[in-house]
Design an enzyme around this catalytic site. Structure first.
Site, PDB file in Angstrom:
ATOM      1  N   HIS A 175     -29.573  -5.592 -21.779  1.00  0.00           N
ATOM      2  CA  HIS A 175     -30.435  -6.085 -22.854  1.00  0.00           C
ATOM      3  C   HIS A 175     -29.599  -6.738 -23.959  1.00  0.00           C
ATOM      4  CE1 HIS A 175     -34.093  -5.932 -25.485  1.00  0.00           C
ATOM      5  NE2 HIS A 175     -33.162  -5.927 -26.430  1.00  0.00           N
ATOM      6  N   GLU A 176     -28.640  -5.989 -24.453  1.00  0.00           N
ATOM      7  CA  GLU A 176     -27.821  -6.522 -25.556  1.00  0.00           C
ATOM      8  C   GLU A 176     -26.958  -7.679 -25.063  1.00  0.00           C
ATOM      9  OE1 GLU A 176     -28.832  -5.656 -28.299  1.00  0.00           O
ATOM     10  OE2 GLU A 176     -29.868  -3.803 -27.750  1.00  0.00           O
TER      11      GLU A 176
HETATM   12 MG    MG Z   1     -33.592  -6.665 -28.509  1.00  0.00          MG
END
Ligand code: MG
Length: 502
Positions: A266-267
């Site tokens: 995600h990051e």
């Molecule tokens: Mg986010």
């Protein structure tokens, strides 16, 4: 006129450099700072941001913007100068519209309300937080009046996070999502035991979790010479000086492997966006996402559309086996795929899967819009919350700490922020559908860990534009579409009817 533009650019560079210093302080605060340094750090950060604010909002900045604006636009809509001026003017107008007395009062009120929220959550006692929420709402209304809006005060707040979005559009988005997803959630709830996440439970060595994340991030194309991966209490990404230094963090849970893997992906998606801005955008307002929603689309794209896909599981299985010898021998790629996609309606948004997540957002949207326009009273909000949870997800909190008090956003004064999570999910599905058309052998590429064409496509359509375009124009240029709900709902229906057999 070029000399005036250069002067404005130099002025902005200094503001951006101060912003970068602030980001670095914030990153350090969450990654390395000893706890005893917290109060002093808060002071340093507030000085840095105050100096940046004063420099940016000085009348000289405004005068330069007025002087060069038309000259820059005459260079053509798509020119660097025109885009620079549009972005800088937008930010400047926004900052000078808010009276400094209101900014100060808002900051004091949200500091107090954050503390109250924290206490209230620990005690699961909404009455501690309620008067503070009242105050935040009152000041948010004043903020909206100062900023101005066409139809609804909520639009003014929304515009800070997602320019061009408004309540009218969002009402339709969330109604369509609720109608499309509620039957899917019901069908899954009736077949809850059909998908097991057993492969991801157990005892996973923490350093090995980080090495696995690094392998995945490298394959995605995350450039470690312009970034790094660390651990923090909650995963985050920060473009300290994009595109030259864009860092991420993840977290690790010994008994639950997906926390680190999907936190990193995600990051990593956020950071790939930041690393993908053209180098000439550094220290300009163009080295930024088009909106929070577009930013979130990049993280969700990698985390869910790629990372929870069947071909990804096939590629990742040997990696899992390499980092956790013996643990994955008995599982197939299909087992891994199913484990990554178990869906279960739960009470907490941050733990929600991709099916249920947006309905957590829908209820927050309904509550915050009603609170702001006064049609819902602060004291009645918990009851409204619980009823909506029951309606959308079929679960109901027994205490407010796992209901209305779970998120920090309102305590921080961030009214209008939640929808960007959903906008990100919708855009990620639209982008993925478009990518599939452009890259017919996408699945085979993913299965071989060949993510280069995927990243190249995102670079060309989204990353290279930075903040030169408003989100809706960006999407239009990238894939020839407006924001829409259908691709996301189709993706969910197809995927989960296959997984759960309905
Ligand atoms: Mg986010």
């Amino acid at each position: 006129m070029q000399d005036k533009f250069d002067e404005l650019r130099k002025r902005y560079e200094e503001v951006a450099a101060l912003g970068a210093a602030g980001s670095l302080l914030g990153w350090d605060q969450n990654v390395f700072m000893p706890p005893g340094g917290a109060a002093a750090r808060g002071k340093v950060q507030s000085v840095v941001s105050e100096v940046a604010h004063l420099k940016f909002t000085a009348p000289e900045t405004g005068a330069l913007i007025t002087e060069v604006y038309d000259w820059a636009q005459a260079k053509g809509q798509e020119s660097f100068e025109a885009a620079f001026l549009r972005a800088v003017k937008r930010d400047y107008d926004h900052e000078v519209k808010l009276p400094s007395a209101l900014v100060k009062e808002f900051s004091l009120a949200t500091t107090a309300s954050f503390e109250a929220w924290h206490k209230a959550k620990q005690a699961s006692d909404y009455s501690i937080f309620a008067p503070h929420l009242d105050k935040v709402l009152e000041l948010s209304r004043l903020k909206a009046e100062a900023l101005g809006y066409a139809k609804s005060p909520y639009d003014a707040l929304l515009d800070m996070y997602d320019p061009g979005l408004n309540r009218e559009k969002l009402d339709k988005v969330f109604a369509e999502l609720a109608a499309g997803l509620t039957p899917v959630i019901k069908a899954i709830n009736e077949r809850a035991d059909r998908v097991s996440n057993e492969p991801f439970k157990g005892d996973f060595d923490l350093p090995a979790q980080l090495r696995l994340s690094e392998d995945i991030l490298k394959a995605m194309g995350y450039d470690f010479s312009r970034g790094r991966l660390d651990q923090s209490a909650h995963p985050f990404s920060t473009g300290i000086v994009a595109p030259h230094d864009a860092r991420i963090t993840t977290w690790t849970q010994r008994d639950w492997l997906p926390a680190s893997v999907y936190g990193s992906m995600h990051e990593g998606g956020h950071a790939l966006y930041e690393q993908g801005f053209p180098a000439e955008f550094a220290f300009t307002p163009l080295a930024s996402g088009a909106s929070l929603g577009v930013h979130e689309s990049q993280s969700r794209f990698w985390e869910n559309l790629i990372g929870r896909s069947r071909p990804f599981a096939a590629w990742a299985l040997p990696l899992y086996r390499k980092h956790f010898p013996g643990k994955f021998d008995k599982y197939s790629a299909e087992d891994l795929y199913r484990a990554a996609n178990r869906s279960e309606a739960s009470l907490v948004r941050t733990e929600a899967d991709e099916v249920t997540y947006n309905l957590h957002v829908a209820l927050r949207y309904e509550i915050e819009t009603r609170l702001l326009d006064g049609s819902l009273k602060v004291k009645d909000a918990p009851e409204f919350w619980n009823a909506k949870m029951q309606e959308y997800l079929g679960v109901k909190p027994t205490k407010d700490s796992e209901g209305i008090l779970q998120d920090v956003h309102w305590g921080f004064g961030m009214i209008g922020y939640f929808p960007s999570y959903t906008i990100g999910n919708l855009i990620s599905a639209q982008l993925f559908a478009a990518l599939k058309k452009d890259l017919p052998d996408l699945d085979a590429r993913i299965e071989h860990g060949d993510f280069a064409p995927v990243l190249a496509w995102l670079r060309r359509t989204i990353h290279a534009k930075g903040r030169t375009l408003l989100p809706e124009d960006l999407l239009q240029e990238a894939i020839g579409e407006k924001l829409s709900v259908a691709p996301f709902v189709d993706y969910i229906k197809t995927k989960y009817s296959g997984l759960y057999g309905f």
